[in-house]
Design a protein around this motif. Structure first.
Motif, PDB file in Angstrom:
ATOM      1  N   ILE A 157       0.607  -1.359   0.138  1.00 56.08           N
ATOM      2  CA  ILE A 157      -0.003  -0.168  -0.436  1.00 56.08           C
ATOM      3  C   ILE A 157       0.984   1.027   0.287  1.00 56.08           C
ATOM      4  CG2 ILE A 157      -1.665   1.254   1.734  1.00 56.08           C
ATOM      5  CD1 ILE A 157      -3.024  -1.190   2.533  1.00 56.08           C
ATOM      6  N   ASN A 158       1.476   0.821   0.543  1.00 55.85           N
ATOM      7  CA  ASN A 158       3.007   2.050   1.073  1.00 55.85           C
ATOM      8  C   ASN A 158       3.472   2.473  -0.177  1.00 55.85           C
ATOM      9  OD1 ASN A 158       2.189   3.954   3.025  1.00 55.85           O
ATOM     10  ND2 ASN A 158       3.549   1.841   4.189  1.00 55.85           N
ATOM     11  N   SER A 159       3.578   1.741  -1.093  1.00 55.89           N
ATOM     12  CA  SER A 159       4.821   1.423  -1.873  1.00 55.89           C
ATOM     13  C   SER A 159       3.464   2.226  -3.432  1.00 55.89           C
ATOM     14  CB  SER A 159       5.205   0.444  -2.802  1.00 55.89           C
ATOM     15  OG  SER A 159       6.228  -0.362  -1.869  1.00 55.89           O
ATOM     16  N   ASN A 160       2.550   1.521  -3.640  1.00 55.83           N
ATOM     17  CA  ASN A 160       1.691   2.332  -4.536  1.00 55.83           C
ATOM     18  C   ASN A 160       0.598   3.573  -4.081  1.00 55.83           C
ATOM     19  OD1 ASN A 160       1.796   0.323  -6.993  1.00 55.83           O
ATOM     20  ND2 ASN A 160       1.648  -1.099  -4.576  1.00 55.83           N
ATOM     21  N   PHE A 161       0.608   4.012  -3.150  1.00 53.59           N
ATOM     22  CA  PHE A 161       0.098   5.312  -2.950  1.00 53.59           C
ATOM     23  C   PHE A 161       0.150   5.912  -2.316  1.00 53.59           C
ATOM     24  CE2 PHE A 161      -3.361   0.840  -3.333  1.00 53.59           C
ATOM     25  CZ  PHE A 161      -3.081   1.248  -4.285  1.00 53.59           C
ATOM     26  N   LYS A 162      -0.777   7.395  -2.325  1.00 52.60           N
ATOM     27  CA  LYS A 162       0.202   8.681  -1.227  1.00 52.60           C
ATOM     28  C   LYS A 162      -0.082   9.328  -0.615  1.00 52.60           C
ATOM     29  CE  LYS A 162       3.827   7.268  -3.650  1.00 52.60           C
ATOM     30  NZ  LYS A 162       5.279   7.347  -3.584  1.00 52.60           N
ATOM     31  N   THR A 163      -1.778   9.406  -0.692  1.00 52.85           N
ATOM     32  CA  THR A 163      -2.543   9.833   0.305  1.00 52.85           C
ATOM     33  C   THR A 163      -3.195   9.170   1.436  1.00 52.85           C
ATOM     34  OG1 THR A 163      -4.872   9.648  -0.459  1.00 52.85           O
ATOM     35  CG2 THR A 163      -3.061  11.495  -1.292  1.00 52.85           C
ATOM     36  N   GLU A 164      -3.945  10.080   2.718  1.00 56.90           N
ATOM     37  CA  GLU A 164      -4.451   9.167   3.643  1.00 56.90           C
ATOM     38  C   GLU A 164      -5.951   8.345   3.402  1.00 56.90           C
ATOM     39  OE1 GLU A 164      -4.710  11.356   7.157  1.00 56.90           O
ATOM     40  OE2 GLU A 164      -2.948  10.987   7.473  1.00 56.90           O
ATOM     41  N   THR A 165      -6.894   9.055   2.190  1.00 58.79           N
ATOM     42  CA  THR A 165      -7.834   8.564   1.626  1.00 58.79           C
ATOM     43  C   THR A 165      -7.160   7.299   0.628  1.00 58.79           C
ATOM     44  OG1 THR A 165      -9.066  10.718   2.003  1.00 58.79           O
ATOM     45  CG2 THR A 165      -9.666   8.949   0.422  1.00 58.79           C
ATOM     46  N   GLU A 166      -6.334   7.633   0.304  1.00 54.19           N
ATOM     47  CA  GLU A 166      -6.119   6.587  -0.765  1.00 54.19           C
ATOM     48  C   GLU A 166      -5.793   5.234  -0.171  1.00 54.19           C
ATOM     49  OE1 GLU A 166      -4.703   8.631  -4.902  1.00 54.19           O
ATOM     50  OE2 GLU A 166      -2.936   8.605  -2.736  1.00 54.19           O
ATOM     51  N   LYS A 167      -4.235   5.405   0.942  1.00 54.55           N
ATOM     52  CA  LYS A 167      -4.345   4.512   1.699  1.00 54.55           C
ATOM     53  C   LYS A 167      -5.631   3.321   2.498  1.00 54.55           C
ATOM     54  CE  LYS A 167       0.577   6.681   2.131  1.00 54.55           C
ATOM     55  NZ  LYS A 167       1.477   6.081   3.014  1.00 54.55           N
ATOM     56  N   ILE A 168      -6.639   4.920   2.997  1.00 55.40           N
ATOM     57  CA  ILE A 168      -7.170   3.874   3.889  1.00 55.40           C
ATOM     58  C   ILE A 168      -8.466   3.067   2.688  1.00 55.40           C
ATOM     59  CG2 ILE A 168      -9.521   5.227   4.124  1.00 55.40           C
ATOM     60  CD1 ILE A 168      -7.826   3.453   6.982  1.00 55.40           C
ATOM     61  N   ARG A 169      -8.418   3.529   1.894  1.00 54.65           N
ATOM     62  CA  ARG A 169      -9.674   2.493   1.299  1.00 54.65           C
ATOM     63  C   ARG A 169      -8.950   1.150   0.192  1.00 54.65           C
ATOM     64  NH1 ARG A 169     -14.653   1.666  -1.034  1.00 54.65           N
ATOM     65  NH2 ARG A 169     -14.430   0.250  -2.860  1.00 54.65           N
ATOM     66  N   ALA A 170      -7.059   1.559   0.430  1.00 52.80           N
ATOM     67  CA  ALA A 170      -6.753  -0.093   0.520  1.00 52.80           C
ATOM     68  C   ALA A 170      -7.155  -0.733   0.962  1.00 52.80           C
ATOM     69  CB  ALA A 170      -4.946   0.365  -0.540  1.00 52.80           C
ATOM     70  N   VAL A 171      -6.670  -0.491   2.309  1.00 56.08           N
ATOM     71  CA  VAL A 171      -7.444  -0.922   3.522  1.00 56.08           C
ATOM     72  C   VAL A 171      -7.879  -1.363   3.707  1.00 56.08           C
ATOM     73  CG1 VAL A 171      -7.159  -1.414   5.914  1.00 56.08           C
ATOM     74  CG2 VAL A 171      -4.871  -0.032   4.804  1.00 56.08           C
ATOM     75  N   PHE A 172      -9.441  -0.920   3.573  1.00 51.74           N
ATOM     76  CA  PHE A 172     -10.483  -1.275   3.398  1.00 51.74           C
ATOM     77  C   PHE A 172     -11.160  -2.389   2.630  1.00 51.74           C
ATOM     78  CE2 PHE A 172     -15.194  -1.173   2.470  1.00 51.74           C
ATOM     79  CZ  PHE A 172     -15.902  -1.590   3.105  1.00 51.74           C
ATOM     80  N   TYR A 173     -10.490  -1.640   1.770  1.00 50.17           N
ATOM     81  CA  TYR A 173     -10.517  -2.740   0.219  1.00 50.17           C
ATOM     82  C   TYR A 173     -10.304  -4.406   0.336  1.00 50.17           C
ATOM     83  CZ  TYR A 173     -11.273  -5.703  -4.190  1.00 50.17           C
ATOM     84  OH  TYR A 173     -11.878  -6.324  -5.398  1.00 50.17           O
ATOM     85  N   TRP A 174      -9.254  -3.870   0.096  1.00 50.75           N
ATOM     86  CA  TRP A 174      -8.683  -5.251   0.852  1.00 50.75           C
ATOM     87  C   TRP A 174      -9.363  -5.989   2.297  1.00 50.75           C
ATOM     88  CZ3 TRP A 174      -6.481  -8.864   3.596  1.00 50.75           C
ATOM     89  CH2 TRP A 174      -5.821 -10.505   3.519  1.00 50.75           C
ATOM     90  N   THR A 175      -9.470  -5.707   3.134  1.00 51.88           N
ATOM     91  CA  THR A 175      -9.657  -6.605   4.174  1.00 51.88           C
ATOM     92  C   THR A 175     -11.577  -7.549   3.940  1.00 51.88           C
ATOM     93  OG1 THR A 175      -8.341  -5.142   5.467  1.00 51.88           O
ATOM     94  CG2 THR A 175     -10.173  -6.885   6.671  1.00 51.88           C
ATOM     95  N   ALA A 176     -11.995  -6.254   3.126  1.00 51.50           N
ATOM     96  CA  ALA A 176     -13.172  -6.486   2.865  1.00 51.50           C
ATOM     97  C   ALA A 176     -13.638  -7.630   1.643  1.00 51.50           C
ATOM     98  CB  ALA A 176     -13.983  -5.478   2.773  1.00 51.50           C
ATOM     99  N   ALA A 177     -12.464  -8.225   0.475  1.00 53.86           N
ATOM    100  CA  ALA A 177     -12.533  -8.382  -0.303  1.00 53.86           C
ATOM    101  C   ALA A 177     -11.936  -9.781  -0.222  1.00 53.86           C
ATOM    102  CB  ALA A 177     -12.342  -7.601  -1.371  1.00 53.86           C
TER     103      ALA A 177
END
Length: 367
Positions: free
Chosen positions: A49-69
């Protein structure tokens, strides 16, 4: 003109909403492409996530999506009694099996969020659907994004259960939710985690009442205070808040009793640590006192300067005084520890009395 402005405002809002959705889809697609070998632990997922996203909004979306999916709801464990597994044990097990319950979804979301430098907490409480209180407790998450608190429920966001069958279907209604909205269905046991300046009581939640507009509580400063406290004191204040908000059902009572039990364990551990330190200091003082007694019985041989002789008894005397002061500050405890503490108090008092006699003798001797 008025209608034109309304239409323009609606169009801009719709356009912004569409852009956000498209951006989320791009983030989701990127997270769906993460190599399998990079998903065996939270550290590797966070690194991706840190390697591919910069903003907090992008990172938290990545966290949510991976966990839920990627985590399926474990129907077989829906009513299982909590074991002695640590949080890390549960995270490891869930990543291996790709199955878990709400606590596991929340632990994984919370750990990955913290690893990508987003402040996050796991929130424990109970929920309401279609006006009916659910008979199981629940866990979800809170994260601070761009200096503002939002709520996330990766469990409900992962899909739904119907007829004891879990259907995995991403639900964005539980991503980055305003606390004033989620309070309609999610009630924390501790009202601190409502993230509202006008928190509602358990009775109001049960009755379906919404928060008023009148601020009566500064949750931001209270969270800052909470973070500054030792764990034992965090538990103590949480117990007070749960009680204050009304123990209105069995789930709240269980959470209240669990918090009290945890606080008791923490208090006993703290007392044991203090007791062991006093014992260590006491033994050190006794050894030094015995050295002086041996020196005195040997007729103060070999000859030493008066200052050194006086220090030989003053030092253990001061240590024993400190031990006595500490043992009386140690506080209440269980019956077994109380006996040990009382015995140690007597030993300290006896040793201190002996050291005072020797100190008086030395002072008189030098006079």
């Amino acid at each position: 003109m008025k209608n034109t402005l309304l239409f323009l405002s609606f169009f801009l809002h719709f356009l912004s909403f569409g852009q956000e959705q498209n951006h989320s889809l791009l983030i989701d697609e990127k997270m769906a492409s993460i190599p399998s070998e990079k998903t065996q632990n939270t550290a590797d997922i966070a690194c991706f996530i840190n390697s591919n996203f910069k903003t907090e909004t992008e990172k938290i979306r990545a966290v949510f999506y991976w966990t839920a999916a990627n985590i399926r709801y474990d129907i077989a464990s829906i009513s299982s009694v909590p074991t002695q597994e640590t949080s890390q044990d549960r995270i490891t097990k869930t990543l291996q099996t790709r199955k878990g319950v709400c606590a596991d979804y929340s632990l994984i979301f919370n750990e990955i969020a913290n690893l990508v430098s987003i402040k996050s907490f796991v929130v424990h409480g109970y929920t309401k659907q279609n006006g009916k209180i659910n008979n199981l407790s629940h866990a979800w998450c809170a994260a601070k994004i761009d200096s503002k608190w939002y709520l996330f429920d990766p469990t409900w966001g992962a899909g739904y259960v119907n007829n004891k069958t879990f259907t995995q279907k991403l639900n964005n209604n539980y991503f980055k939710v305003n606390p004033a909205q989620l309070i309609a269905s999610h009630m924390p046991f501790d009202f601190l985690w409502q993230f509202l300046n006008n928190p509602i009581t358990n009775q109001e939640f049960i009755e379906g009442k919404t928060p008023t507009n009148e601020p009566k509580y500064d949750f931001s400063s209270e969270i800052a205070k909470y973070e500054s406290l030792p764990y034992k004191d965090q538990l103590f204040e949480m117990i007070q808040r749960i009680e204050k908000n009304g123990i209105k059902n069995q789930l709240i009572l269980e959470a209240y009793n669990h918090a009290k039990k945890s606080w008791t364990v923490e208090r006993e551990n703290e007392i044991s640590t203090k007791y062991n330190q006093i014992v260590s200091d006491f033994n050190e003082a006794i050894n030094e006192l015995n050295d002086f007694v041996y020196y005195r019985n040997n007729n103060f041989k070999p000859n030493l300067p008066n200052k050194e002789i006086k220090a030989m008894i003053q030092i253990p005397n001061e240590k024993l005084k400190k031990c006595q002061e500490s043992i009386y500050k140690i506080g209440g405890t269980n019956r077994g520890n109380t006996t040990n503490i009382n015995n140690l108090r007597k030993q300290i008092a006896d040793a201190l009395a002996q050291s005072e006699i020797h100190l008086q003798f030395v002072n008189k001797y030098f006079e």
